[in-house]
Design a protein around this motif. Structure first.
Motif, short mmCIF file in Angstrom:
data_model
loop_
_atom_site.label_atom_id
_atom_site.label_comp_id
_atom_site.label_asym_id
_atom_site.label_seq_id
_atom_site.Cartn_x
_atom_site.Cartn_y
_atom_site.Cartn_z
N ARG A 113 0.84 -1.21 0.00
CA ARG A 113 0.00 0.00 0.00
C ARG A 113 0.87 1.25 0.00
O ARG A 113 0.61 2.21 -0.74
N TRP A 114 1.92 1.24 0.81
CA TRP A 114 2.80 2.41 0.88
C TRP A 114 3.63 2.54 -0.39
O TRP A 114 3.89 3.66 -0.85
N GLU A 115 4.05 1.44 -0.97
CA GLU A 115 4.79 1.52 -2.24
C GLU A 115 3.92 2.16 -3.33
O GLU A 115 4.41 2.96 -4.13
N LYS A 116 2.65 1.81 -3.34
CA LYS A 116 1.74 2.41 -4.32
C LYS A 116 1.65 3.91 -4.10
O LYS A 116 1.68 4.70 -5.07
N PHE A 117 1.55 4.33 -2.85
CA PHE A 117 1.49 5.75 -2.54
C PHE A 117 2.78 6.46 -2.95
O PHE A 117 2.76 7.56 -3.53
N PHE A 118 3.91 5.86 -2.64
CA PHE A 118 5.20 6.49 -2.91
C PHE A 118 5.53 6.55 -4.42
O PHE A 118 6.47 7.24 -4.80
N ASN A 119 4.80 5.84 -5.24
CA ASN A 119 5.13 5.79 -6.65
C ASN A 119 4.01 6.33 -7.52
O ASN A 119 3.76 5.84 -8.63
N GLY A 120 3.34 7.36 -7.02
CA GLY A 120 2.33 8.03 -7.83
C GLY A 120 2.96 8.64 -9.08
O GLY A 120 4.15 8.96 -9.11
N ASP A 121 2.15 8.82 -10.12
CA ASP A 121 2.67 9.26 -11.41
C ASP A 121 2.75 10.77 -11.57
O ASP A 121 3.47 11.27 -12.45
N SER A 122 2.01 11.53 -10.79
CA SER A 122 2.01 12.97 -10.97
C SER A 122 3.37 13.55 -10.60
O SER A 122 4.14 12.97 -9.83
N LEU A 123 3.69 14.70 -11.17
CA LEU A 123 4.96 15.36 -10.86
C LEU A 123 5.02 15.72 -9.37
O LEU A 123 6.09 15.64 -8.75
N GLU A 124 3.89 16.12 -8.80
CA GLU A 124 3.86 16.46 -7.38
C GLU A 124 4.19 15.24 -6.53
O GLU A 124 4.98 15.33 -5.57
N ALA A 125 3.62 14.08 -6.88
CA ALA A 125 3.89 12.86 -6.12
C ALA A 125 5.34 12.43 -6.26
O ALA A 125 5.97 12.00 -5.28
N ARG A 126 5.89 12.56 -7.44
CA ARG A 126 7.28 12.13 -7.65
C ARG A 126 8.26 13.04 -6.91
O ARG A 126 9.25 12.55 -6.35
N LEU A 127 7.98 14.33 -6.89
CA LEU A 127 8.87 15.24 -6.15
C LEU A 127 8.72 15.03 -4.65
O LEU A 127 9.71 15.06 -3.91
#
Length: 770
Positions: free
Chosen positions: A220-234
């Motif tokens: 679940r946390w890996e999914k959160f940490f690997n979101g595709d948006s630029l905001e999520a990646r930064l």
């Protein structure tokens, strides 16, 4: 003794190499050729010999052999470390050129790969007939077992001893002490457990998988940490660069993970991206952040737990993924950008970044003292032996000005890691000039802002932990080349205190943790050490700014007695001078002491929430004796070790554990060399705390509750090292004491009881040998 010429040394080297070749041929003849891949993969262990041996490695061997300061780099906290073997190179060394990293689980992944990096086996890598005689590990244990009592050793501690690191080809010529070095031999049953495992061929079954519920939470946390948006990646890049050294856990029984960068997305095996620093160029178009289970035994000098839960998840979303957060493009990984978090993460809200570090400030500060390098030896010669840390309030109007101000000052906030691991030793001069300029601009800016608002600085500028977070105030201890941090403002007001805001907290992290390379050259280490001087003075200057102007110079002069003229000029100059008068009303002639007491009162509601280090309550006699110990100060204290674990036997038979922290007095701590010349033993103090603090104890004391006051009085009367020797003979459990291992077991169990999440093994590399 004749002088050895280079030719003589070359001759000796050739002779030794020839001897090693002869022995190697004999071993090959007797047991077959070496095969480093013999232990590359898990193997069945029907007799559970590894489980029995591992218990001994954990309770006896990893106590000295873990992390980078393990003698001979021999890490016995995991099978992978045992199979990797030993290396004669000292990681903590002054070197002209940076060394190649040898991080376990990162820089190589099989014994054969480690052999190419200069590691020699301690297990037999030949045929099964040589599983004992062909094993350095067995031969060193047998050598100690033959003694049946430890040899006297000239070294004060194991860390002071020269590491000879004999290979199997050299072991017959080795004349030193067996293992465990400087400590009692292992009991027969424990030697048999390791010997039985070696006889069985050193099998190593695959680690037991974590429970399904735990792995589902990790997914679940890996999914959160690997979101595709630029905001999520930064956001995740920011989180990773602050948690890469953490032991992450969820809820229930702690199972720990580490956050790593991978070339592969969640759901696929981790393909590790191994770089010197967490912000170095990964060399791939898309980085994935993965949670990798930690299977090695936890040791206190590296264990930094960090909890991930639903509350934290919601905060991350609110802080970094709100609709107001906009990221137009991801920052590059070029060194100039990546080493400066004020440039890299400028699109993430500054208050959010600060809250991320601030609300877990105990973890953040622990990273400075431990980090990925076991002990923060570069930072520790730059700080006093005990001081308090409090923080700027992220919700004060002044913080809004801080965000506006920092947005324009990134060029003045560059850090030495920008120069890389092969740095020029005088690079600090340039960074020192930019730091000085930043402070001058900072104090001028805030003086104008406060004057315009007609609101002088007061205690309202300090974060009160939102009245519930015990991380609002911390006490930092230095134990020579180690350090500890605890929640709360412990003891009487110390000599110094720091006030830390976002920019200072972030710079210390990128200086000492994210940007520091333990394998870096002398220039890198020197630049880091000297730059930390400037950051310490900034934290102190923030505290002094809340004092009356008329008293500030006297306080600074007291802190820097005997400092060189250039240091004195710096602390008296514009860089550390806040020109505005404080808005705090003082009533005494000692405003620094008074301010510390006011800080305690302001933070009291939050600090009262901190978790106790002990369970239950000790007896009145014990409390009185501990209070007497904590009041000791002066030259008599100077003869005590830096960090002592004290076991007190109550009349009921219960044993309670305490920590005695010897705090050295100094005229100043602003010089790189000759610390002893700046020692002021008459200003030494002793802090006595219930519970166990610190990773590197120097001594064990065991004493009855009724004798504590007399024990304290005896310490107060000490006048020489001989007096301490008499005290130790009466009360200590020394390194040669037959009861040593029983007391060690008690200490380990006490650590587990006081906090299952923080439970980890101490290190005996600094234990005083007798």
């Amino acid at each position: 003794m004749p002088v050895k010429t280079p030719l003589t040394l070359l001759s000796v080297g050739l002779i030794l190499a020839g001897c090693a070749a002869i022995v190697r041929n004999q071993l090959d003849s007797s047991y077959g050729p070496a095969d480093p891949q013999r232990y590359a993969s898990p193997t069945p262990d029907p007799g559970n010999t590894w489980q029995s041996a591992q218990q001994v490695f954990d309770r006896r061997c990893a106590l000295c052999h873990a992390c980078y300061d393990a003698p001979c780099q021999l890490n016995l906290a995991s099978f992978e470390g045992i199979a990797r073997g030993e290396n004669k190179t000292n990681v903590y060394a002054a070197r002209l050129l940076a060394a190649e990293p040898t991080r376990l689980f990162i820089d190589a992944h099989s014994p054969a790969e480690w052999r190419k990096k200069g590691f020699s086996p301690v297990l037999n890598e030949r045929g099964p007939e040589g599983d004992l005689e062909g094993s350095v590990l067995y031969r060193m244990l047998r050598l100690k077992g033959k003694e049946r009592s430890p040899k006297p050793t000239p070294a004060a501690t194991a860390a002071d001893a020269a590491a000879s690191c004999p290979t199997i080809e050299e072991i017959d010529r080795y004349s030193g002490e067996g293992m465990p070095y400087g400590l009692p031999p292992l009991p027969d049953g424990e030697i048999e457990a390791i010997t039985g495992w070696l006889k069985a061929g050193s099998p190593h079954p695959a680690p037991a998988p974590f429970p399904p519920a735990t792995m589902q939470e990790a997914e679940r946390w890996e999914k959160f940490f690997n979101g595709d948006s630029l905001e999520a990646r930064l956001m995740t890049r920011y989180i990773y660069e602050h948690l890469f050294f953490a032991h992450l856990y969820f809820r229930g029984e702690p199972r720990f993970f580490e956050m790593v960068r991978s070339k592969t997305p969640p759901g696929e095996p981790v393909d590790l991206i191994a770089t010197r620093r967490p912000y170095d160029d990964p060399g791939v178009a898309r980085v994935y952040y993965r949670l990798r289970p930690v299977h090695e035994t936890l040791v206190a000098k590296t264990h930094t737990p960090y909890r991930l839960d639903d509350v934290k998840l919601e905060k991350f979303r609110r802080w970094f993924l709100a609709d107001s957060v906009k990221v137009a493009a991801l920052p590059s990984y070029d060194r100039e950008t990546a080493s400066n978090p004020f440039i890299t993460f400028r699109d993430l809200p500054l208050r959010s970044r600060y809250r991320f570090m601030l609300e877990e400030s105990h973890f953040t500060i622990a990273g400075f003292l431990k980090g990925p390098v076991c002990r923060g030896q570069v930072a520790l010669s730059v700080i006093d032996d005990r001081f308090w840390v409090v923080f700027a309030d992220p919700d004060s109007p002044a913080f809004e000005r801080d965000a506006e101000f920092l947005a324009h000052q990134a060029d003045y906030l560059k850090l030495p890691a920008e120069s890389g691991s092969n740095a020029f030793a005088l690079d600090w001069l340039g960074y020192g000039r930019t730091q000085k300029k930043f402070l001058e601009i900072k104090f001028e800016y805030y003086a104008k802002a406060f004057a315009k608002a007609e609101t002088p600085p007061t205690l309202d500028l300090l974060w009160d932990g939102d009245r519930s977070n015990p991380n609002a105030g911390l006490t930092i201890f230095r134990h020579f080349d180690q350090g500890s941090v605890v929640q709360g403002l412990v003891g009487a007001p110390p000599k110094t205190a720091w006030i830390i805001g976002y920019s200072l907290l972030e710079r210390i992290h990128y200086l000492l943790v994210a940007g520091f390379d333990v394998y870096g050259n002398l220039g890198h280490q020197l630049n880091t050490r000297i730059y930390m001087d400037f950051l310490r003075m900034e934290g102190e200057a923030n505290f002094v700014a809340l004092l009356p102007i008329a008293s500030r110079k006297a306080v600074r002069d007291y802190w820097y007695r005997g400092a060189r003229s250039e240091v004195q000029d710096y602390i008296d100059g514009d860089a550390t001078h806040f020109p505005l008068e404080t808005g705090i009303a003082y009533k005494t002639a000692d405003p620094a002491h008074e301010l510390m007491r006011m800080m305690q009162a302001r933070l009291a509601p939050a600090l009262g929430q901190k978790a106790p280090l002990a369970r239950g309550e000790s007896s009145p006699a014990t409390r009185a004796g501990i209070a007497r110990l904590g009041a000791l100060h002066g030259r008599s204290v100077s003869f005590l070790p830096q960090l002592t674990y004290l076991i007190v036997r109550e009349q009921s038979g219960e044993e309670r554990t305490f920590t005695l922290l010897h705090n050295n007095g100094h005229s100043n701590i602003s010089h790189l060399f000759d610390e002893e010349a700046r020692r002021l033993p008459d200003e030494d103090t002793l802090t006595a705390m219930e519970g166990l603090v610190g990773a590197y104890p120097n001594a064990f004391y065991r004493i009855g509750s009724a004798d504590l006051t007399a024990f304290a009085d005896e310490i107060a009367g000490m006048k020489s090292p001989a007096d301490y020797s008499k005290l130790a003979a009466r009360y200590s459990v020394g390194s040669s004491d037959p009861e040593f291992w029983a007391v060690s077991d008690h200490v380990i169990q006490a650590m587990a009881r006081q906090s299952p999440v923080d439970a980890a093994l101490p290190d005996y590399g600094r234990f005083r040998l007798q």
